[in-house]
Design a protein around this motif. Structure first.
Motif, mmCIF file in Angstrom:
data_model
loop_
_atom_site.group_PDB
_atom_site.id
_atom_site.type_symbol
_atom_site.label_atom_id
_atom_site.label_comp_id
_atom_site.label_asym_id
_atom_site.label_seq_id
_atom_site.Cartn_x
_atom_site.Cartn_y
_atom_site.Cartn_z
ATOM 1 N N ALA A 47 -7.467 7.899 -9.768
ATOM 2 C CA ALA A 47 -7.964 9.202 -10.229
ATOM 3 C C ALA A 47 -9.364 9.029 -10.796
ATOM 4 C CB ALA A 47 -7.034 9.783 -11.282
ATOM 5 N N SER A 48 -10.205 10.027 -10.571
ATOM 6 C CA SER A 48 -11.586 9.968 -11.052
ATOM 7 C C SER A 48 -11.998 11.317 -11.606
ATOM 8 C CB SER A 48 -12.533 9.558 -9.911
ATOM 9 O OG SER A 48 -13.879 9.695 -10.291
ATOM 10 N N GLU A 49 -12.862 11.274 -12.628
ATOM 11 C CA GLU A 49 -13.376 12.517 -13.200
ATOM 12 C C GLU A 49 -14.252 13.272 -12.208
ATOM 13 O OE1 GLU A 49 -15.464 11.416 -16.703
ATOM 14 O OE2 GLU A 49 -13.648 10.913 -17.856
ATOM 15 N N ASP A 50 -14.777 12.566 -11.210
ATOM 16 C CA ASP A 50 -15.654 13.202 -10.221
ATOM 17 C C ASP A 50 -14.870 13.926 -9.134
ATOM 18 O OD1 ASP A 50 -17.831 12.144 -11.567
ATOM 19 O OD2 ASP A 50 -17.848 10.313 -10.360
ATOM 20 N N ASP A 51 -13.552 13.746 -9.099
ATOM 21 C CA ASP A 51 -12.738 14.377 -8.053
ATOM 22 C C ASP A 51 -12.710 15.893 -8.222
ATOM 23 O OD1 ASP A 51 -12.183 11.904 -7.054
ATOM 24 O OD2 ASP A 51 -10.160 11.774 -7.897
ATOM 25 N N ASN A 52 -12.869 16.609 -7.120
ATOM 26 C CA ASN A 52 -12.670 18.058 -7.143
ATOM 27 C C ASN A 52 -11.247 18.372 -6.691
ATOM 28 O OD1 ASN A 52 -12.652 17.788 -4.311
ATOM 29 N ND2 ASN A 52 -14.841 18.286 -4.155
ATOM 30 N N ASP A 53 -10.916 19.632 -6.577
ATOM 31 C CA ASP A 53 -9.550 20.025 -6.224
ATOM 32 C C ASP A 53 -9.149 19.480 -4.857
ATOM 33 O OD1 ASP A 53 -9.302 21.365 -8.603
ATOM 34 O OD2 ASP A 53 -9.812 23.332 -7.767
ATOM 35 N N GLU A 54 -10.085 19.478 -3.923
ATOM 36 C CA GLU A 54 -9.791 18.964 -2.583
ATOM 37 C C GLU A 54 -9.493 17.470 -2.623
ATOM 38 O OE1 GLU A 54 -11.905 18.677 1.844
ATOM 39 O OE2 GLU A 54 -12.875 19.779 0.202
ATOM 40 N N ASP A 55 -10.275 16.717 -3.400
ATOM 41 C CA ASP A 55 -10.045 15.279 -3.537
ATOM 42 C C ASP A 55 -8.680 15.002 -4.158
ATOM 43 O OD1 ASP A 55 -12.566 14.688 -2.513
ATOM 44 O OD2 ASP A 55 -13.502 14.800 -4.507
ATOM 45 N N ARG A 56 -8.359 15.765 -5.201
ATOM 46 C CA ARG A 56 -7.077 15.550 -5.882
ATOM 47 C C ARG A 56 -5.899 15.852 -4.960
ATOM 48 N NH1 ARG A 56 -10.177 16.938 -10.585
ATOM 49 N NH2 ARG A 56 -10.135 19.158 -10.071
ATOM 50 N N MET A 57 -6.021 16.896 -4.157
ATOM 51 C CA MET A 57 -4.944 17.227 -3.212
ATOM 52 C C MET A 57 -4.787 16.136 -2.166
ATOM 53 S SD MET A 57 -5.426 21.337 -2.595
ATOM 54 C CE MET A 57 -4.202 21.316 -1.281
ATOM 55 N N LEU A 58 -5.922 15.628 -1.665
ATOM 56 C CA LEU A 58 -5.878 14.568 -0.654
ATOM 57 C C LEU A 58 -5.250 13.305 -1.227
ATOM 58 C CD1 LEU A 58 -6.610 13.429 2.119
ATOM 59 C CD2 LEU A 58 -8.909 12.940 1.234
ATOM 60 N N ASN A 59 -5.690 12.900 -2.423
ATOM 61 C CA ASN A 59 -5.143 11.692 -3.038
ATOM 62 C C ASN A 59 -3.666 11.841 -3.369
ATOM 63 O OD1 ASN A 59 -7.591 10.405 -2.857
ATOM 64 N ND2 ASN A 59 -8.185 10.798 -4.977
ATOM 65 N N SER A 60 -3.271 13.051 -3.758
ATOM 66 C CA SER A 60 -1.852 13.301 -4.055
ATOM 67 C C SER A 60 -1.001 13.142 -2.802
ATOM 68 C CB SER A 60 -1.692 14.700 -4.641
ATOM 69 O OG SER A 60 -0.331 14.992 -4.883
ATOM 70 N N SER A 61 -1.508 13.634 -1.671
ATOM 71 C CA SER A 61 -0.752 13.503 -0.417
ATOM 72 C C SER A 61 -0.665 12.044 0.016
ATOM 73 C CB SER A 61 -1.413 14.342 0.684
ATOM 74 O OG SER A 61 -2.707 13.839 1.001
ATOM 75 N N ILE A 62 -1.700 11.268 -0.268
ATOM 76 C CA ILE A 62 -1.687 9.845 0.076
ATOM 77 C C ILE A 62 -0.689 9.095 -0.784
ATOM 78 C CG2 ILE A 62 -3.062 7.719 -0.023
ATOM 79 C CD1 ILE A 62 -5.469 9.480 0.829
ATOM 80 N N LYS A 63 -0.675 9.392 -2.080
ATOM 81 C CA LYS A 63 0.252 8.709 -2.983
ATOM 82 C C LYS A 63 1.709 9.013 -2.633
ATOM 83 C CE LYS A 63 -2.759 8.015 -6.951
ATOM 84 N NZ LYS A 63 -2.617 6.540 -6.914
ATOM 85 N N GLU A 64 1.943 10.163 -2.013
ATOM 86 C CA GLU A 64 3.294 10.475 -1.542
ATOM 87 C C GLU A 64 3.721 9.521 -0.429
ATOM 88 O OE1 GLU A 64 5.693 12.744 -2.444
ATOM 89 O OE2 GLU A 64 4.457 13.028 -4.227
ATOM 90 N N LEU A 65 2.756 9.058 0.360
ATOM 91 C CA LEU A 65 3.060 8.184 1.500
ATOM 92 C C LEU A 65 3.155 6.715 1.104
ATOM 93 C CD1 LEU A 65 0.648 9.793 4.117
ATOM 94 C CD2 LEU A 65 3.145 9.859 4.201
ATOM 95 N N VAL A 66 2.505 6.328 -0.010
ATOM 96 C CA VAL A 66 2.489 4.922 -0.441
ATOM 97 C C VAL A 66 3.876 4.508 -0.920
ATOM 98 C CG1 VAL A 66 1.527 3.339 -2.152
ATOM 99 C CG2 VAL A 66 0.036 5.000 -1.015
ATOM 100 N N PRO A 67 4.357 3.310 -0.459
ATOM 101 C CA PRO A 67 3.744 2.391 0.504
ATOM 102 C C PRO A 67 3.863 2.901 1.933
ATOM 103 C CG PRO A 67 5.900 1.576 -0.140
ATOM 104 C CD PRO A 67 5.663 2.796 -0.963
ATOM 105 N N PHE A 68 2.817 2.702 2.720
ATOM 106 C CA PHE A 68 2.810 3.171 4.099
ATOM 107 C C PHE A 68 3.819 2.374 4.928
ATOM 108 C CE2 PHE A 68 -1.366 4.241 2.463
ATOM 109 C CZ PHE A 68 -1.585 5.521 2.950
ATOM 110 N N ALA A 69 4.711 3.093 5.593
ATOM 111 C CA ALA A 69 5.680 2.449 6.491
ATOM 112 C C ALA A 69 5.030 2.344 7.869
ATOM 113 C CB ALA A 69 6.964 3.262 6.557
ATOM 114 N N VAL A 70 4.599 1.141 8.254
ATOM 115 C CA VAL A 70 3.750 1.000 9.428
ATOM 116 C C VAL A 70 4.410 0.176 10.531
ATOM 117 C CG1 VAL A 70 1.617 1.273 8.145
ATOM 118 C CG2 VAL A 70 2.610 -1.005 8.404
#
Length: 344
Positions: free
Chosen positions: A208-231
Protein backbone atom coordinates in the motif's frame (compact mmCIF):
# COMPACT_ATOMS: atom_id res chain seq x y z
CA UNK A 1 -5.13 35.01 -35.95
CA UNK A 2 -6.53 32.75 -33.27
CA UNK A 3 -4.13 30.01 -34.36
CA UNK A 4 -1.22 32.43 -33.97
CA UNK A 5 -2.40 33.40 -30.48
CA UNK A 6 -2.67 29.74 -29.51
CA UNK A 7 0.87 29.16 -30.74
CA UNK A 8 2.17 32.06 -28.68
CA UNK A 9 0.31 30.95 -25.57
CA UNK A 10 1.34 27.29 -25.89
CA UNK A 11 4.35 26.64 -23.65
CA UNK A 12 5.10 23.02 -24.56
CA UNK A 13 6.19 21.35 -21.33
CA UNK A 14 3.51 18.70 -21.86
CA UNK A 15 5.84 17.12 -24.43
CA UNK A 16 8.14 15.90 -21.66
CA UNK A 17 6.44 12.49 -21.74
CA UNK A 18 7.34 12.14 -25.42
CA UNK A 19 10.92 13.24 -24.70
CA UNK A 20 11.19 10.71 -21.85
CA UNK A 21 9.76 7.98 -24.05
CA UNK A 22 12.33 8.62 -26.79
CA UNK A 23 15.19 8.52 -24.28
CA UNK A 24 13.75 5.42 -22.62
CA UNK A 25 13.39 3.60 -25.94
CA UNK A 26 16.97 4.45 -26.84
CA UNK A 27 18.43 3.34 -23.50
CA UNK A 28 16.18 0.39 -22.58
CA UNK A 29 15.90 -0.87 -19.02
CA UNK A 30 17.02 -3.69 -16.72
CA UNK A 31 14.71 -6.24 -15.11
CA UNK A 32 16.15 -8.76 -12.64
CA UNK A 33 14.03 -11.62 -11.32
CA UNK A 34 15.16 -14.29 -8.84
CA UNK A 35 13.46 -17.69 -8.66
CA UNK A 36 13.39 -19.35 -5.23
CA UNK A 37 12.01 -22.85 -4.78
CA UNK A 38 12.89 -26.51 -4.62
CA UNK A 39 14.07 -28.44 -7.66
CA UNK A 40 11.25 -29.84 -9.78
CA UNK A 41 8.81 -27.00 -9.07
CA UNK A 42 8.82 -25.83 -12.70
CA UNK A 43 10.68 -22.55 -12.09
CA UNK A 44 12.45 -22.47 -15.46
CA UNK A 45 9.35 -23.56 -17.36
CA UNK A 46 7.22 -20.85 -15.76
CA UNK A 47 9.65 -18.01 -16.48
CA UNK A 48 10.07 -19.22 -20.07
CA UNK A 49 6.28 -19.30 -20.41
CA UNK A 50 5.88 -15.76 -19.01
CA UNK A 51 8.31 -14.28 -21.54
CA UNK A 52 7.23 -16.61 -24.37
CA UNK A 53 10.89 -17.46 -25.00
CA UNK A 54 13.29 -20.20 -23.99
CA UNK A 55 15.46 -18.09 -21.72
CA UNK A 56 16.80 -20.55 -19.15
CA UNK A 57 17.35 -24.29 -18.97
CA UNK A 58 16.29 -26.33 -15.98
CA UNK A 59 19.07 -26.78 -13.42
CA UNK A 60 17.34 -29.71 -11.71
CA UNK A 61 18.51 -33.32 -11.70
CA UNK A 62 17.61 -35.18 -14.87
CA UNK A 63 18.66 -38.67 -13.78
CA UNK A 64 18.78 -40.56 -10.50
CA UNK A 65 22.56 -40.83 -10.86
CA UNK A 66 23.10 -37.08 -10.66
CA UNK A 67 24.47 -35.92 -7.32
CA UNK A 68 22.11 -33.83 -5.20
CA UNK A 69 23.50 -30.35 -4.63
CA UNK A 70 24.57 -29.88 -1.02
CA UNK A 71 24.40 -26.09 -1.11
CA UNK A 72 22.25 -23.44 -2.75
CA UNK A 73 23.88 -22.15 -5.93
CA UNK A 74 23.24 -18.81 -7.62
CA UNK A 75 23.10 -18.92 -11.41
CA UNK A 76 22.17 -15.65 -13.19
CA UNK A 77 21.43 -15.70 -16.93
CA UNK A 78 21.06 -12.43 -18.87
CA UNK A 79 19.22 -12.03 -22.17
CA UNK A 80 18.27 -8.93 -24.16
CA UNK A 81 14.69 -8.94 -25.40
CA UNK A 82 12.93 -6.51 -27.74
CA UNK A 83 9.23 -5.85 -28.18
CA UNK A 84 7.88 -3.03 -30.36
CA UNK A 85 11.07 -1.03 -30.06
CA UNK A 86 11.42 -1.47 -26.29
CA UNK A 87 14.60 -3.24 -25.14
CA UNK A 88 14.91 -5.01 -21.80
CA UNK A 89 18.05 -6.56 -20.37
CA UNK A 90 16.43 -9.41 -18.50
CA UNK A 91 18.40 -11.31 -15.87
CA UNK A 92 16.91 -14.50 -14.44
CA UNK A 93 18.60 -15.75 -11.27
CA UNK A 94 17.97 -19.41 -10.49
CA UNK A 95 18.77 -21.01 -7.14
CA UNK A 96 19.43 -24.74 -7.76
CA UNK A 97 19.94 -26.71 -4.57
CA UNK A 98 17.60 -24.54 -2.49
CA UNK A 99 15.45 -26.62 -0.13
CA UNK A 100 16.63 -29.96 -1.53
CA UNK A 101 18.30 -31.31 1.62
CA UNK A 102 16.86 -33.12 4.62
CA UNK A 103 18.36 -30.38 6.77
CA UNK A 104 17.74 -27.05 5.03
CA UNK A 105 19.10 -24.86 7.80
CA UNK A 106 20.70 -21.81 6.21
CA UNK A 107 19.80 -22.74 2.62
CA UNK A 108 18.50 -19.18 2.20
CA UNK A 109 21.81 -17.52 3.13
CA UNK A 110 23.29 -17.47 -0.44
CA UNK A 111 20.00 -16.03 -1.76
CA UNK A 112 19.87 -13.17 0.74
CA UNK A 113 23.60 -12.52 0.32
CA UNK A 114 23.26 -12.29 -3.47
CA UNK A 115 20.43 -9.74 -3.19
CA UNK A 116 22.37 -7.63 -0.68
CA UNK A 117 25.54 -7.86 -2.76
CA UNK A 118 23.70 -6.30 -5.71
CA UNK A 119 22.57 -3.41 -3.48
CA UNK A 120 26.17 -3.04 -2.30
CA UNK A 121 27.56 -3.00 -5.84
CA UNK A 122 25.08 -0.30 -6.85
CA UNK A 123 25.90 1.80 -3.77
CA UNK A 124 29.62 1.48 -4.41
CA UNK A 125 29.09 2.68 -7.99
CA UNK A 126 27.05 5.63 -6.70
CA UNK A 127 29.76 6.70 -4.27
CA UNK A 128 32.61 6.69 -6.77
CA UNK A 129 34.13 10.15 -7.37
CA UNK A 130 33.75 9.61 -11.12
CA UNK A 131 30.70 7.41 -11.48
CA UNK A 132 29.16 6.20 -14.71
CA UNK A 133 26.42 8.32 -16.26
CA UNK A 134 24.13 5.29 -16.20
CA UNK A 135 24.86 2.70 -13.49
CA UNK A 136 24.29 -0.90 -14.52
CA UNK A 137 21.37 -1.95 -12.33
CA UNK A 138 21.73 -5.55 -11.12
CA UNK A 139 19.45 -5.05 -8.09
CA UNK A 140 16.78 -7.76 -7.79
CA UNK A 141 13.39 -6.27 -8.69
CA UNK A 142 11.20 -9.29 -8.04
CA UNK A 143 11.38 -12.67 -6.34
CA UNK A 144 9.06 -15.45 -7.45
CA UNK A 145 8.77 -17.73 -4.43
CA UNK A 146 7.51 -21.21 -5.34
CA UNK A 147 5.29 -22.99 -2.81
CA UNK A 148 5.14 -26.77 -2.90
CA UNK A 149 1.58 -27.87 -3.83
CA UNK A 150 2.09 -31.04 -1.78
CA UNK A 151 2.12 -29.11 1.50
CA UNK A 152 -1.01 -27.87 3.24
CA UNK A 153 0.22 -24.32 3.56
CA UNK A 154 3.41 -22.61 4.60
CA UNK A 155 6.06 -24.90 6.05
CA UNK A 156 8.46 -23.65 8.76
CA UNK A 157 11.10 -23.22 6.05
CA UNK A 158 8.73 -21.08 3.98
CA UNK A 159 7.91 -18.87 6.95
CA UNK A 160 11.57 -18.34 7.82
CA UNK A 161 12.65 -17.58 4.26
CA UNK A 162 9.68 -15.35 3.41
CA UNK A 163 10.33 -13.24 6.51
CA UNK A 164 13.92 -12.68 5.38
CA UNK A 165 13.18 -12.19 1.69
CA UNK A 166 10.44 -9.61 2.23
CA UNK A 167 12.97 -7.41 4.04
CA UNK A 168 15.22 -7.12 0.98
CA UNK A 169 13.11 -7.53 -2.16
CA UNK A 170 9.61 -7.65 -3.68
CA UNK A 171 8.30 -11.17 -3.05
CA UNK A 172 5.53 -12.70 -5.18
CA UNK A 173 4.45 -16.15 -3.92
CA UNK A 174 3.17 -18.69 -6.44
CA UNK A 175 1.78 -22.19 -6.09
CA UNK A 176 3.92 -24.34 -8.36
CA UNK A 177 2.32 -26.93 -10.67
CA UNK A 178 -1.15 -26.11 -9.40
CA UNK A 179 -2.69 -28.54 -11.92
CA UNK A 180 -1.77 -31.27 -9.42
CA UNK A 181 -4.55 -29.93 -7.14
CA UNK A 182 -8.32 -29.93 -7.44
CA UNK A 183 -10.10 -26.57 -7.50
CA UNK A 184 -11.26 -27.13 -3.92
CA UNK A 185 -7.75 -28.00 -2.77
CA UNK A 186 -6.39 -24.93 -4.52
CA UNK A 187 -8.92 -22.65 -2.80
CA UNK A 188 -8.17 -24.19 0.60
CA UNK A 189 -4.42 -23.93 0.04
CA UNK A 190 -4.66 -20.24 -0.86
CA UNK A 191 -6.77 -19.53 2.23
CA UNK A 192 -4.29 -21.29 4.52
CA UNK A 193 -1.33 -19.41 3.02
CA UNK A 194 -3.05 -16.04 3.44
CA UNK A 195 -3.97 -16.82 7.05
CA UNK A 196 -0.43 -17.94 7.87
CA UNK A 197 1.16 -14.91 6.22
CA UNK A 198 -1.15 -12.64 8.21
CA UNK A 199 -0.34 -14.53 11.44
CA UNK A 200 3.42 -14.29 10.88
CA UNK A 201 3.16 -10.68 9.63
CA UNK A 202 4.66 -11.50 6.26
CA UNK A 203 3.91 -8.65 3.85
CA UNK A 204 4.39 -9.48 0.19
CA UNK A 205 4.26 -7.27 -2.89
CA UNK A 206 2.30 -5.14 -3.86
CA UNK A 207 2.48 -2.71 -0.94
CA UNK A 208 0.00 0.00 0.00
CA UNK A 209 1.20 3.51 -0.79
CA UNK A 210 0.01 7.01 0.02
CA UNK A 211 0.41 7.84 -3.68
CA UNK A 212 -2.18 5.23 -4.72
CA UNK A 213 -5.43 6.54 -6.15
CA UNK A 214 -8.75 4.67 -6.11
CA UNK A 215 -7.89 2.82 -9.32
CA UNK A 216 -4.54 1.67 -7.92
CA UNK A 217 -6.14 0.49 -4.69
CA UNK A 218 -8.80 -1.48 -6.57
CA UNK A 219 -6.16 -3.10 -8.79
CA UNK A 220 -3.93 -4.03 -5.85
CA UNK A 221 -6.92 -5.38 -3.93
CA UNK A 222 -7.83 -7.67 -6.83
CA UNK A 223 -4.23 -8.89 -7.01
CA UNK A 224 -4.07 -9.64 -3.29
CA UNK A 225 -7.20 -11.76 -3.72
CA UNK A 226 -5.26 -13.95 -6.17
CA UNK A 227 -2.06 -14.23 -4.07
CA UNK A 228 -0.55 -16.80 -4.00
CA UNK A 229 -0.93 -17.23 -7.75
CA UNK A 230 -1.88 -20.80 -8.68
CA UNK A 231 0.20 -21.23 -11.83
CA UNK A 232 0.90 -23.76 -14.55
CA UNK A 233 3.68 -23.22 -17.05
CA UNK A 234 4.35 -25.00 -20.32
CA UNK A 235 6.52 -24.56 -23.40
CA UNK A 236 4.70 -27.35 -25.22
CA UNK A 237 2.09 -26.57 -27.86
CA UNK A 238 -0.69 -29.17 -27.94
CA UNK A 239 -3.29 -29.63 -30.68
CA UNK A 240 -6.81 -29.61 -29.25
CA UNK A 241 -9.52 -30.17 -31.88
CA UNK A 242 -7.39 -28.45 -34.49
CA UNK A 243 -6.51 -25.51 -32.21
CA UNK A 244 -2.91 -25.11 -31.00
CA UNK A 245 -2.85 -24.66 -27.21
CA UNK A 246 0.12 -24.09 -24.94
CA UNK A 247 -0.45 -26.38 -22.01
CA UNK A 248 -0.05 -29.76 -20.35
CA UNK A 249 -1.74 -33.00 -21.33
CA UNK A 250 -3.27 -35.18 -18.61
CA UNK A 251 -5.17 -38.44 -18.75
CA UNK A 252 -8.41 -36.56 -18.16
CA UNK A 253 -7.74 -33.69 -20.58
CA UNK A 254 -5.52 -30.72 -21.41
CA UNK A 255 -4.58 -27.78 -19.20
CA UNK A 256 -4.50 -24.54 -21.19
CA UNK A 257 -2.15 -22.20 -19.31
CA UNK A 258 -3.92 -19.16 -20.83
CA UNK A 259 -7.36 -20.29 -19.64
CA UNK A 260 -8.14 -18.31 -16.48
CA UNK A 261 -10.42 -21.14 -15.32
CA UNK A 262 -7.41 -23.49 -15.32
CA UNK A 263 -4.64 -21.30 -13.94
CA UNK A 264 -3.68 -17.83 -12.65
CA UNK A 265 -0.87 -17.71 -15.21
CA UNK A 266 -2.40 -14.85 -17.24
CA UNK A 267 -3.03 -12.82 -14.08
CA UNK A 268 0.58 -13.33 -12.94
CA UNK A 269 2.02 -12.37 -16.33
CA UNK A 270 -0.15 -9.26 -16.58
CA UNK A 271 0.73 -8.30 -13.01
CA UNK A 272 4.47 -8.68 -13.58
CA UNK A 273 4.74 -7.10 -17.02
CA UNK A 274 1.64 -5.08 -17.92
CA UNK A 275 0.51 -3.30 -14.75
CA UNK A 276 3.32 -3.33 -12.13
CA UNK A 277 6.61 -3.59 -14.04
CA UNK A 278 7.56 0.06 -13.53
CA UNK A 279 6.41 -0.05 -9.90
CA UNK A 280 8.56 -3.12 -9.17
CA UNK A 281 11.65 -1.25 -10.34
CA UNK A 282 10.66 1.94 -8.50
CA UNK A 283 9.85 0.18 -5.21
CA UNK A 284 13.18 -1.66 -5.36
CA UNK A 285 15.02 1.66 -5.59
CA UNK A 286 12.92 3.69 -3.16
CA UNK A 287 12.15 1.06 -0.51
CA UNK A 288 14.56 -1.88 -0.40
CA UNK A 289 17.68 -0.22 -1.78
CA UNK A 290 17.09 2.95 0.23
CA UNK A 291 16.85 0.94 3.45
CA UNK A 292 20.12 -0.83 2.61
CA UNK A 293 21.81 2.45 1.63
CA UNK A 294 20.74 4.18 4.85
CA UNK A 295 22.01 1.27 6.95
CA UNK A 296 25.38 1.20 5.19
CA UNK A 297 25.98 4.95 5.38
CA UNK A 298 25.05 4.92 9.06
CA UNK A 299 27.66 2.19 9.65
CA UNK A 300 30.28 4.22 7.80
CA UNK A 301 29.49 7.28 9.92
CA UNK A 302 29.77 5.26 13.14
CA UNK A 303 33.07 3.67 12.08
CA UNK A 304 34.60 7.02 11.18
CA UNK A 305 33.38 8.56 14.46
CA UNK A 306 35.01 5.72 16.40
CA UNK A 307 38.25 6.12 14.47
CA UNK A 308 38.25 9.87 15.05
CA UNK A 309 37.65 9.36 18.78
CA UNK A 310 40.44 6.78 18.95
CA UNK A 311 42.81 9.09 17.09
CA UNK A 312 41.92 11.96 19.41
CA UNK A 313 42.54 9.81 22.49
CA UNK A 314 45.87 8.62 21.08
CA UNK A 315 46.84 12.20 20.34
CA UNK A 316 46.77 13.14 24.03
CA UNK A 317 48.14 16.64 24.35
CA UNK A 318 48.77 17.08 20.66
CA UNK A 319 47.56 20.40 19.19
CA UNK A 320 44.00 20.33 17.83
CA UNK A 321 44.98 20.59 14.18
CA UNK A 322 47.40 17.64 14.54
CA UNK A 323 44.71 15.52 16.23
CA UNK A 324 42.32 16.32 13.38
CA UNK A 325 44.99 15.45 10.82
CA UNK A 326 45.78 12.17 12.59
CA UNK A 327 42.12 11.21 12.75
CA UNK A 328 41.55 11.97 9.08
CA UNK A 329 44.55 9.85 8.11
CA UNK A 330 43.07 6.83 9.88
CA UNK A 331 39.64 7.12 8.25
CA UNK A 332 38.89 4.47 5.62
CA UNK A 333 39.90 5.58 2.17
CA UNK A 334 37.37 3.37 0.33
CA UNK A 335 33.72 4.36 0.01
CA UNK A 336 32.38 1.38 1.94
CA UNK A 337 33.48 -1.02 4.64
CA UNK A 338 33.40 -4.40 2.91
CA UNK A 339 32.54 -6.61 5.85
CA UNK A 340 29.08 -5.22 6.73
CA UNK A 341 27.95 -5.59 3.11
CA UNK A 342 28.51 -9.33 3.19
CA UNK A 343 26.44 -9.83 6.33
CA UNK A 344 23.13 -11.65 5.88
Amino acid sequence: MSSQNETQEYVGFDTITQQMERKFLKRGFNLNVILVGESGMGKSTLINSIFASHLVDSMGRRTAQEVIRKTTEITPVTQTLEEKGVHVRLTIIDTPGYGDQCNNEGCWVPVIKYIKDQHAAYLESELKPQRARVINDTRVHACLYFLNPGSRGLRPLDVEVLKRLTEVTNVIPVIAKSDSMTLEERTTFKRHVKEEMAFHRIVVYPYASEDDNDEDRMLNSSIKELVPFAVVGSEEVIDVDGTPVRGRRHGWGVINIFDEAHSDFVHLRNFLLRTHLSDLIEVTAQRHYEQFRTSQLRQIKEIRAQQAAAAAAAGGSMPGHQIQQSASQQMPTGPLPQQPMAQV
